[in-house]
Design a protein around this motif. Structure first.
Motif, PDB file in Angstrom:
ATOM      1  N   GLU A  33      -0.005  -0.219  -5.175  1.00 29.72           N
ATOM      2  CA  GLU A  33       1.452  -0.040  -5.203  1.00 29.72           C
ATOM      3  C   GLU A  33       1.955   0.509  -3.869  1.00 29.72           C
ATOM      4  OE1 GLU A  33       4.554   1.518  -8.489  1.00 29.72           O
ATOM      5  OE2 GLU A  33       2.998   2.952  -7.936  1.00 29.72           O
ATOM      6  N   ASN A  34       3.024  -0.085  -3.374  1.00 27.04           N
ATOM      7  CA  ASN A  34       3.718   0.291  -2.141  1.00 27.04           C
ATOM      8  C   ASN A  34       2.991  -0.065  -0.849  1.00 27.04           C
ATOM      9  OD1 ASN A  34       6.097   1.263  -3.333  1.00 27.04           O
ATOM     10  ND2 ASN A  34       5.075   3.194  -3.827  1.00 27.04           N
ATOM     11  N   GLU A  35       1.802  -0.687  -0.926  1.00 25.96           N
ATOM     12  CA  GLU A  35       1.240  -1.214   0.316  1.00 25.96           C
ATOM     13  C   GLU A  35       2.038  -2.470   0.643  1.00 25.96           C
ATOM     14  OE1 GLU A  35      -2.826  -2.648   0.193  1.00 25.96           O
ATOM     15  OE2 GLU A  35      -2.499  -3.620  -1.727  1.00 25.96           O
ATOM     16  N   SER A  36       1.979  -2.925   1.868  1.00 24.01           N
ATOM     17  CA  SER A  36       2.733  -4.131   2.198  1.00 24.01           C
ATOM     18  C   SER A  36       2.150  -5.327   1.445  1.00 24.01           C
ATOM     19  CB  SER A  36       2.724  -4.389   3.700  1.00 24.01           C
ATOM     20  OG  SER A  36       1.454  -4.825   4.129  1.00 24.01           O
ATOM     21  N   ILE A  37       3.022  -6.277   1.132  1.00 26.48           N
ATOM     22  CA  ILE A  37       2.550  -7.512   0.492  1.00 26.48           C
ATOM     23  C   ILE A  37       1.494  -8.165   1.377  1.00 26.48           C
ATOM     24  CG2 ILE A  37       3.236  -9.861  -0.121  1.00 26.48           C
ATOM     25  CD1 ILE A  37       5.944  -8.678  -1.036  1.00 26.48           C
ATOM     26  N   ALA A  38       1.710  -8.160   2.685  1.00 27.46           N
ATOM     27  CA  ALA A  38       0.742  -8.759   3.612  1.00 27.46           C
ATOM     28  C   ALA A  38      -0.627  -8.104   3.474  1.00 27.46           C
ATOM     29  CB  ALA A  38       1.247  -8.641   5.044  1.00 27.46           C
ATOM     30  N   ALA A  39      -0.677  -6.777   3.392  1.00 23.02           N
ATOM     31  CA  ALA A  39      -1.952  -6.068   3.251  1.00 23.02           C
ATOM     32  C   ALA A  39      -2.632  -6.430   1.931  1.00 23.02           C
ATOM     33  CB  ALA A  39      -1.737  -4.562   3.340  1.00 23.02           C
ATOM     34  N   CYS A  63       2.485 -10.650  14.048  1.00 25.20           N
ATOM     35  CA  CYS A  63       2.749  -9.354  14.684  1.00 25.20           C
ATOM     36  C   CYS A  63       2.522  -8.174  13.726  1.00 25.20           C
ATOM     37  CB  CYS A  63       4.165  -9.309  15.250  1.00 25.20           C
ATOM     38  SG  CYS A  63       5.465  -9.103  14.011  1.00 25.20           S
ATOM     39  N   ASN A  64       2.761  -8.384  12.447  1.00 24.59           N
ATOM     40  CA  ASN A  64       2.604  -7.376  11.395  1.00 24.59           C
ATOM     41  C   ASN A  64       3.527  -6.162  11.569  1.00 24.59           C
ATOM     42  OD1 ASN A  64       1.418  -6.915   8.899  1.00 24.59           O
ATOM     43  ND2 ASN A  64      -0.112  -5.555   9.738  1.00 24.59           N
ATOM     44  N   ILE A  65       4.625  -6.328  12.309  1.00 25.07           N
ATOM     45  CA  ILE A  65       5.606  -5.248  12.451  1.00 25.07           C
ATOM     46  C   ILE A  65       7.035  -5.749  12.252  1.00 25.07           C
ATOM     47  CG2 ILE A  65       4.195  -3.724  13.894  1.00 25.07           C
ATOM     48  CD1 ILE A  65       5.694  -4.799  16.343  1.00 25.07           C
ATOM     49  N   GLY A  66       7.188  -6.958  11.717  1.00 27.35           N
ATOM     50  CA  GLY A  66       8.504  -7.451  11.354  1.00 27.35           C
ATOM     51  C   GLY A  66       9.296  -8.178  12.419  1.00 27.35           C
ATOM     52  N   CYS A  71       5.326 -14.210   8.622  1.00 31.38           N
ATOM     53  CA  CYS A  71       4.775 -13.844   7.312  1.00 31.38           C
ATOM     54  C   CYS A  71       5.784 -13.994   6.169  1.00 31.38           C
ATOM     55  CB  CYS A  71       4.244 -12.409   7.354  1.00 31.38           C
ATOM     56  SG  CYS A  71       5.533 -11.156   7.568  1.00 31.38           S
ATOM     57  N   ARG A  72       6.818 -14.812   6.379  1.00 33.31           N
ATOM     58  CA  ARG A  72       7.854 -14.981   5.352  1.00 33.31           C
ATOM     59  C   ARG A  72       7.285 -15.598   4.082  1.00 33.31           C
ATOM     60  NH1 ARG A  72      11.415 -18.930   7.989  1.00 33.31           N
ATOM     61  NH2 ARG A  72       9.604 -19.166   9.314  1.00 33.31           N
ATOM     62  N   VAL A  73       7.658 -15.034   2.957  1.00 36.49           N
ATOM     63  CA  VAL A  73       7.290 -15.550   1.643  1.00 36.49           C
ATOM     64  C   VAL A  73       8.518 -15.470   0.742  1.00 36.49           C
ATOM     65  CG1 VAL A  73       4.826 -14.935   1.793  1.00 36.49           C
ATOM     66  CG2 VAL A  73       6.452 -13.259   0.912  1.00 36.49           C
ATOM     67  N   THR A  74       8.417 -16.048  -0.430  1.00 40.08           N
ATOM     68  CA  THR A  74       9.463 -15.921  -1.443  1.00 40.08           C
ATOM     69  C   THR A  74       9.000 -14.874  -2.445  1.00 40.08           C
ATOM     70  OG1 THR A  74      10.164 -18.209  -1.150  1.00 40.08           O
ATOM     71  CG2 THR A  74      10.770 -17.153  -3.226  1.00 40.08           C
ATOM     72  N   ARG A  82       9.937 -10.844   4.574  1.00 40.97           N
ATOM     73  CA  ARG A  82       8.816 -10.546   5.474  1.00 40.97           C
ATOM     74  C   ARG A  82       7.774  -9.723   4.723  1.00 40.97           C
ATOM     75  NH1 ARG A  82      12.256  -8.412  10.449  1.00 40.97           N
ATOM     76  NH2 ARG A  82      13.580  -7.841   8.716  1.00 40.97           N
ATOM     77  N   SER A  83       6.620 -10.318   4.508  1.00 39.21           N
ATOM     78  CA  SER A  83       5.586  -9.674   3.698  1.00 39.21           C
ATOM     79  C   SER A  83       4.991  -8.446   4.374  1.00 39.21           C
ATOM     80  CB  SER A  83       4.482 -10.670   3.348  1.00 39.21           C
ATOM     81  OG  SER A  83       3.778 -11.092   4.492  1.00 39.21           O
ATOM     82  N   CYS A  84       5.077  -8.364   5.697  1.00 42.30           N
ATOM     83  CA  CYS A  84       4.500  -7.207   6.390  1.00 42.30           C
ATOM     84  C   CYS A  84       5.361  -5.952   6.236  1.00 42.30           C
ATOM     85  CB  CYS A  84       4.281  -7.518   7.868  1.00 42.30           C
ATOM     86  SG  CYS A  84       5.794  -7.705   8.838  1.00 42.30           S
ATOM     87  N   LEU A  85       6.615  -6.121   5.839  1.00 45.12           N
ATOM     88  CA  LEU A  85       7.531  -4.982   5.700  1.00 45.12           C
ATOM     89  C   LEU A  85       7.888  -4.653   4.256  1.00 45.12           C
ATOM     90  CD1 LEU A  85      10.109  -5.749   8.540  1.00 45.12           C
ATOM     91  CD2 LEU A  85       8.122  -4.227   8.625  1.00 45.12           C
ATOM     92  N   THR A  86       7.484  -5.492   3.313  1.00 40.75           N
ATOM     93  CA  THR A  86       7.923  -5.351   1.929  1.00 40.75           C
ATOM     94  C   THR A  86       6.849  -4.690   1.078  1.00 40.75           C
ATOM     95  OG1 THR A  86       9.253  -7.337   2.214  1.00 40.75           O
ATOM     96  CG2 THR A  86       8.843  -6.607  -0.054  1.00 40.75           C
ATOM     97  N   PRO A  87       7.173  -3.550   0.440  1.00 40.39           N
ATOM     98  CA  PRO A  87       6.197  -2.862  -0.395  1.00 40.39           C
ATOM     99  C   PRO A  87       5.895  -3.639  -1.675  1.00 40.39           C
ATOM    100  CG  PRO A  87       8.069  -1.423   0.126  1.00 40.39           C
ATOM    101  CD  PRO A  87       8.420  -2.802   0.566  1.00 40.39           C
ATOM    102  N   LEU A  88       4.638  -3.667  -2.039  1.00 41.97           N
ATOM    103  CA  LEU A  88       4.190  -4.334  -3.256  1.00 41.97           C
ATOM    104  C   LEU A  88       4.563  -3.500  -4.476  1.00 41.97           C
ATOM    105  CD1 LEU A  88       2.491  -6.742  -4.353  1.00 41.97           C
ATOM    106  CD2 LEU A  88       0.532  -5.184  -4.295  1.00 41.97           C
TER     107      LEU A  88
END
Length: 112
Positions: A33-39, A63-66, A71-74, A82-88
């Motif tokens: 929970e709250n890790e980035s979607i990318a991670a 880049c993993n910093i937005g 890293c765009r996803v739906t 942006r999956s690198c900035l969005t918390p899971l």
């Protein structure tokens, strides 16, 4: 094989984080929970996050910093996240992007 970092020199122990379930392209996965979607996707051995809109070539984290938007996803039907900035969060439905149904028009050609 676990691909997740569980002890970080700055962040400390990451093992105490709550595990959540989410789906990516219809496949149920686990993340923290709250890790980035990318991670979370990387920890689940997923490297391709979307496909280029015109060429169809695979795209992943760059880049993993937005800054780059690679890293765009739906997420829950919202496109361009942006999956690198969005918390899971528990129960998220995440989908990769794919080629557009028709070729994207060249802006320059349309304005000549």
């Amino acid at each position: 094989m676990n691909k997740r970092i569980t002890n970080h020199p700055v962040l400390g122990s990451l093992e105490d984080k709550t595990e959540v379930s989410f789906t990516f392209n219809g496949r149920t996965l686990k993340g923290k929970e709250n890790e980035s979607i990318a991670a979370a996707l990387l920890a689940n051995d997923i490297r391709t996050l979307r496909y280029h809109e015109e060429s169809g070539l695979p795209r992943g984290i760059y880049c993993n910093i937005g800054h780059c938007f690679e890293c765009r996803v739906t997420v829950n039907d919202k496109q361009g996240v942006r999956s690198c900035l969005t918390p899971l969060q528990e129960g998220m439905t995440i989908q990769s992007g794919g080629p557009l149904p028709t070729p994207v028009r060249d802006w320059r050609a349309a304005h000549e």
